[in-house]
Design a protein around this motif. Structure first.
Motif, PDB file in Angstrom:
ATOM      1  N   SER A  18      74.266  28.143 -28.787  1.00  0.00           N
ATOM      2  CA  SER A  18      73.896  26.777 -28.424  1.00  0.00           C
ATOM      3  C   SER A  18      75.005  26.122 -27.613  1.00  0.00           C
ATOM      4  CB  SER A  18      73.627  25.946 -29.681  1.00  0.00           C
ATOM      5  OG  SER A  18      72.797  26.628 -30.570  1.00  0.00           O
ATOM      6  N   MET A  19      76.252  26.351 -28.043  1.00  0.00           N
ATOM      7  CA  MET A  19      77.393  25.766 -27.353  1.00  0.00           C
ATOM      8  C   MET A  19      77.500  26.293 -25.923  1.00  0.00           C
ATOM      9  SD  MET A  19      81.314  25.688 -28.713  1.00  0.00           S
ATOM     10  CE  MET A  19      81.819  27.289 -28.140  1.00  0.00           C
ATOM     11  N   LEU A  20      77.334  27.604 -25.791  1.00  0.00           N
ATOM     12  CA  LEU A  20      77.435  28.243 -24.479  1.00  0.00           C
ATOM     13  C   LEU A  20      76.376  27.701 -23.524  1.00  0.00           C
ATOM     14  CD1 LEU A  20      79.259  30.450 -23.291  1.00  0.00           C
ATOM     15  CD2 LEU A  20      77.391  32.057 -23.669  1.00  0.00           C
ATOM     16  N   VAL A  21      75.135  27.559 -24.022  1.00  0.00           N
ATOM     17  CA  VAL A  21      74.053  27.027 -23.190  1.00  0.00           C
ATOM     18  C   VAL A  21      74.427  25.639 -22.679  1.00  0.00           C
ATOM     19  CG1 VAL A  21      71.681  26.155 -23.271  1.00  0.00           C
ATOM     20  CG2 VAL A  21      72.219  28.387 -24.258  1.00  0.00           C
ATOM     21  N   GLY A  22      74.956  24.803 -23.578  1.00  0.00           N
ATOM     22  CA  GLY A  22      75.350  23.448 -23.198  1.00  0.00           C
ATOM     23  C   GLY A  22      76.412  23.448 -22.113  1.00  0.00           C
ATOM     24  N   ILE A  23      77.440  24.275 -22.297  1.00  0.00           N
ATOM     25  CA  ILE A  23      78.541  24.337 -21.325  1.00  0.00           C
ATOM     26  C   ILE A  23      78.027  24.792 -19.962  1.00  0.00           C
ATOM     27  CG2 ILE A  23      80.692  25.539 -20.736  1.00  0.00           C
ATOM     28  CD1 ILE A  23      81.298  25.640 -23.724  1.00  0.00           C
ATOM     29  N   LEU A  24      77.170  25.827 -19.985  1.00  0.00           N
ATOM     30  CA  LEU A  24      76.652  26.370 -18.727  1.00  0.00           C
ATOM     31  C   LEU A  24      75.813  25.341 -17.973  1.00  0.00           C
ATOM     32  CD1 LEU A  24      75.746  30.037 -19.748  1.00  0.00           C
ATOM     33  CD2 LEU A  24      77.636  29.252 -18.292  1.00  0.00           C
ATOM     34  N   ILE A  25      74.962  24.611 -18.717  1.00  0.00           N
ATOM     35  CA  ILE A  25      74.121  23.604 -18.053  1.00  0.00           C
ATOM     36  C   ILE A  25      74.991  22.515 -17.425  1.00  0.00           C
ATOM     37  CG2 ILE A  25      72.430  21.760 -18.442  1.00  0.00           C
ATOM     38  CD1 ILE A  25      71.138  23.513 -20.546  1.00  0.00           C
ATOM     39  N   VAL A  26      75.970  22.028 -18.200  1.00  0.00           N
ATOM     40  CA  VAL A  26      76.836  20.967 -17.683  1.00  0.00           C
ATOM     41  C   VAL A  26      77.628  21.463 -16.473  1.00  0.00           C
ATOM     42  CG1 VAL A  26      78.866  19.558 -18.203  1.00  0.00           C
ATOM     43  CG2 VAL A  26      77.012  19.696 -19.846  1.00  0.00           C
ATOM     44  N   ALA A  27      78.209  22.658 -16.586  1.00  0.00           N
ATOM     45  CA  ALA A  27      79.000  23.205 -15.480  1.00  0.00           C
ATOM     46  C   ALA A  27      78.119  23.392 -14.252  1.00  0.00           C
ATOM     47  CB  ALA A  27      79.631  24.530 -15.895  1.00  0.00           C
ATOM     48  N   GLY A  28      76.900  23.921 -14.452  1.00  0.00           N
ATOM     49  CA  GLY A  28      75.989  24.179 -13.347  1.00  0.00           C
ATOM     50  C   GLY A  28      75.565  22.900 -12.651  1.00  0.00           C
ATOM     51  N   LEU A  29      75.113  21.918 -13.448  1.00  0.00           N
ATOM     52  CA  LEU A  29      74.604  20.684 -12.853  1.00  0.00           C
ATOM     53  C   LEU A  29      75.704  19.887 -12.164  1.00  0.00           C
ATOM     54  CD1 LEU A  29      71.989  19.470 -15.504  1.00  0.00           C
ATOM     55  CD2 LEU A  29      71.563  20.490 -13.269  1.00  0.00           C
ATOM     56  N   ARG A  30      76.941  19.998 -12.682  1.00  0.00           N
ATOM     57  CA  ARG A  30      78.033  19.227 -12.074  1.00  0.00           C
ATOM     58  C   ARG A  30      78.390  19.747 -10.683  1.00  0.00           C
ATOM     59  NH1 ARG A  30      82.023  18.211 -17.201  1.00  0.00           N
ATOM     60  NH2 ARG A  30      80.739  16.622 -18.193  1.00  0.00           N
ATOM     61  N   GLN A  31      78.005  20.983 -10.391  1.00  0.00           N
ATOM     62  CA  GLN A  31      78.264  21.502  -9.048  1.00  0.00           C
ATOM     63  C   GLN A  31      77.493  20.693  -8.001  1.00  0.00           C
ATOM     64  OE1 GLN A  31      80.555  23.969  -8.858  1.00  0.00           O
ATOM     65  NE2 GLN A  31      80.568  23.802 -11.086  1.00  0.00           N
ATOM     66  N   PHE A  32      76.351  20.134  -8.438  1.00  0.00           N
ATOM     67  CA  PHE A  32      75.502  19.396  -7.491  1.00  0.00           C
ATOM     68  C   PHE A  32      75.719  17.895  -7.566  1.00  0.00           C
ATOM     69  CE2 PHE A  32      73.304  23.229  -8.925  1.00  0.00           C
ATOM     70  CZ  PHE A  32      73.163  23.890  -7.710  1.00  0.00           C
ATOM     71  N   ALA A  33      76.439  17.468  -8.590  1.00  0.00           N
ATOM     72  CA  ALA A  33      76.574  16.018  -8.799  1.00  0.00           C
ATOM     73  C   ALA A  33      77.655  15.418  -7.888  1.00  0.00           C
ATOM     74  CB  ALA A  33      76.901  15.722 -10.254  1.00  0.00           C
TER      75      ALA A  33
ATOM     76  N   PHE B 200      82.382  19.556 -22.521  1.00  0.00           N
ATOM     77  CA  PHE B 200      81.115  19.399 -23.244  1.00  0.00           C
ATOM     78  C   PHE B 200      81.051  20.286 -24.487  1.00  0.00           C
ATOM     79  CE2 PHE B 200      76.461  19.761 -23.839  1.00  0.00           C
ATOM     80  CZ  PHE B 200      76.139  18.414 -23.852  1.00  0.00           C
ATOM     81  N   ALA B 201      81.992  21.235 -24.605  1.00  0.00           N
ATOM     82  CA  ALA B 201      81.942  22.174 -25.730  1.00  0.00           C
ATOM     83  C   ALA B 201      81.902  21.445 -27.069  1.00  0.00           C
ATOM     84  CB  ALA B 201      83.154  23.111 -25.671  1.00  0.00           C
ATOM     85  N   ILE B 202      82.758  20.450 -27.215  1.00  0.00           N
ATOM     86  CA  ILE B 202      82.856  19.747 -28.499  1.00  0.00           C
ATOM     87  C   ILE B 202      81.583  18.939 -28.778  1.00  0.00           C
ATOM     88  CG2 ILE B 202      84.055  17.719 -27.506  1.00  0.00           C
ATOM     89  CD1 ILE B 202      85.555  19.014 -30.527  1.00  0.00           C
ATOM     90  N   VAL B 203      80.993  18.371 -27.713  1.00  0.00           N
ATOM     91  CA  VAL B 203      79.740  17.628 -27.863  1.00  0.00           C
ATOM     92  C   VAL B 203      78.630  18.582 -28.309  1.00  0.00           C
ATOM     93  CG1 VAL B 203      78.114  16.080 -26.721  1.00  0.00           C
ATOM     94  CG2 VAL B 203      80.494  16.109 -25.988  1.00  0.00           C
ATOM     95  N   ALA B 204      78.583  19.744 -27.640  1.00  0.00           N
ATOM     96  CA  ALA B 204      77.543  20.726 -27.950  1.00  0.00           C
ATOM     97  C   ALA B 204      77.650  21.201 -29.401  1.00  0.00           C
ATOM     98  CB  ALA B 204      77.642  21.912 -26.993  1.00  0.00           C
ATOM     99  N   VAL B 205      78.873  21.352 -29.899  1.00  0.00           N
ATOM    100  CA  VAL B 205      79.052  21.791 -31.292  1.00  0.00           C
ATOM    101  C   VAL B 205      78.397  20.804 -32.252  1.00  0.00           C
ATOM    102  CG1 VAL B 205      80.766  21.973 -33.136  1.00  0.00           C
ATOM    103  CG2 VAL B 205      81.105  23.224 -31.020  1.00  0.00           C
TER     104      VAL B 205
END
Lengths: 232, 98
Positions: B83-98, A170-175
């Motif tokens: 912003s990038m870090l927030v996105g990665i964390l949300i995706v990583a976190g939510l995928r644990q439950f998916a 998702f890193a690239i999408v977020a960028v």
């Protein structure tokens, strides 16, 4: 001597400003190297492809077409279609490239990627136009990271944990999403952006295999809308 | 297969370089005023908007949620790494439950 110290500081600034994109590219590049090796690419082939094509989605699509048995011509055309959008980016780099010697123009355009848009945007927010060496510094570091991470993925090929598990895909999408607020110039961008993204959506939902053309057609249509409209 | 791969690698490499170079030469020929300028200036934004639309359409609910949050954080902070870090964390976190 003042000119050359300015060159160096521009180079370093560009390299610094590209870092978030370089991180995103590193995860994508590792994934590409992994897939390429598993599809039968030699190390030298993945390395050469990353150095010459320098476009993750184009490389993946070409590789995908090739392993699907579509043939060389179809693979090249599909990849090229995805990289066609870079034509729009080198077009917007005109001011930085003009009046440069031919070899600098050749190098400068080769280093152009979507991340160059981010660099030009960052420079603009500082109140300056992105200089040649600024774009060069960022582009060169990105190319190094891209080729290096591809090689790492190609060499390891097994034993790397799935990047998707850590949300790294998702890193690239977020960028790209994070670039949007900076690129937004107010209400006058609304119609062009809706046109661009709307056309992509229609394309993807009707003929999903033509993502590259959808990007080009969508972006150009948006720009045409912006060009034709007069209000500021 | 080996030759096919080399032909694709070299072919796509040359095509990509030709594409990059022609963008610059195209821009040299375009008039630098009026509608053309307005269009060219709007181009980077339109391109990124198109890219994001494409990526979001390919993603699921998790990616949409994360994407929306990244947009809000980026609009507020104007900080790309955060912003990038927030996105990665949300995706990583939510995928644990998916």
């Amino acid at each position: 001597m003042r000119a050359s110290s300015e060159t160096i500081s521009d180079l370093l600034l560009g390299a610094r400003d590209i870092l978030p994109m370089a991180f995103a590219a590193a995860t994508y590049g590792t994934a590409f190297g992994l897939v390429a090796t598993q599809s039968g690419f030699s190390f030298l082939q993945s390395f050469t492809m990353s150095a010459m094509v320098f476009g993750g989605s184009a490389q993946l699509v070409a590789l995908d077409q090739l392993t699907a048995g579509a043939g060389v011509a179809a693979a090249v055309v599909a990849g090229a279609a995805l990289n066609l959008r870079i034509l729009l980016i080198t077009a917007s780099m005109r001011a930085a490239l003009i009046q440069r010697p031919w070899w600098q123009i050749a190098t400068g355009v080769h280093l152009a990627t979507d991340a160059s848009v981010a660099l030009m945007q960052t420079a603009k927010q500082r109140g300056a136009l992105a200089s040649y060496w600024y774009l060069f510094g960022g582009g060169a570091l990105l190319l190094l990271v891209w080729v290096f991470s591809t090689s790492v993925g190609a060499v390891l090929s097994r034993g790397i944990p799935d990047p998707a598990r850590f949300g790294l895909d998702f890193a690239i999408v977020a960028v790209f999403i994070a670039l949007l607020p900076g690129l937004w110039r107010g209400k006058r961008d609304l119609a062009p952006w809706l046109t661009a993204s709307g056309i992509v959506a229609v394309f993807v939902l009707t003929i999903p295999d033509f993502a590259g053309w959808a990007l080009l057609f969508g972006a150009v249509s948006g720009a045409v809308v912006a060009g034709v409209r007069h209000e500021e | 297969m080996k030759n096919e791969i080399w032909l694709t690698v070299i072919g796509l490499g040359l095509a990509s370089f030709a594409i990059r170079l022609s963008g610059y030469f195209l821009a040299l020929r375009l008039p630098q005023s009026g509608a053309w300028t307005r269009g060219l200036e709007a181009l980077p934004g339109c391109l990124i908007a198109a890219l994001v639309a494409l990526m979001m359409l390919k993603g699921g609910t998790i990616e949409l949620l994360a994407g929306g949050t990244v947009l809000l954080v980026a609009a507020r902070t104007r900080n790309l790494p955060i912003s990038m870090l927030v996105g990665i964390l949300i995706v990583a976190g939510l995928r644990q439950f998916a």
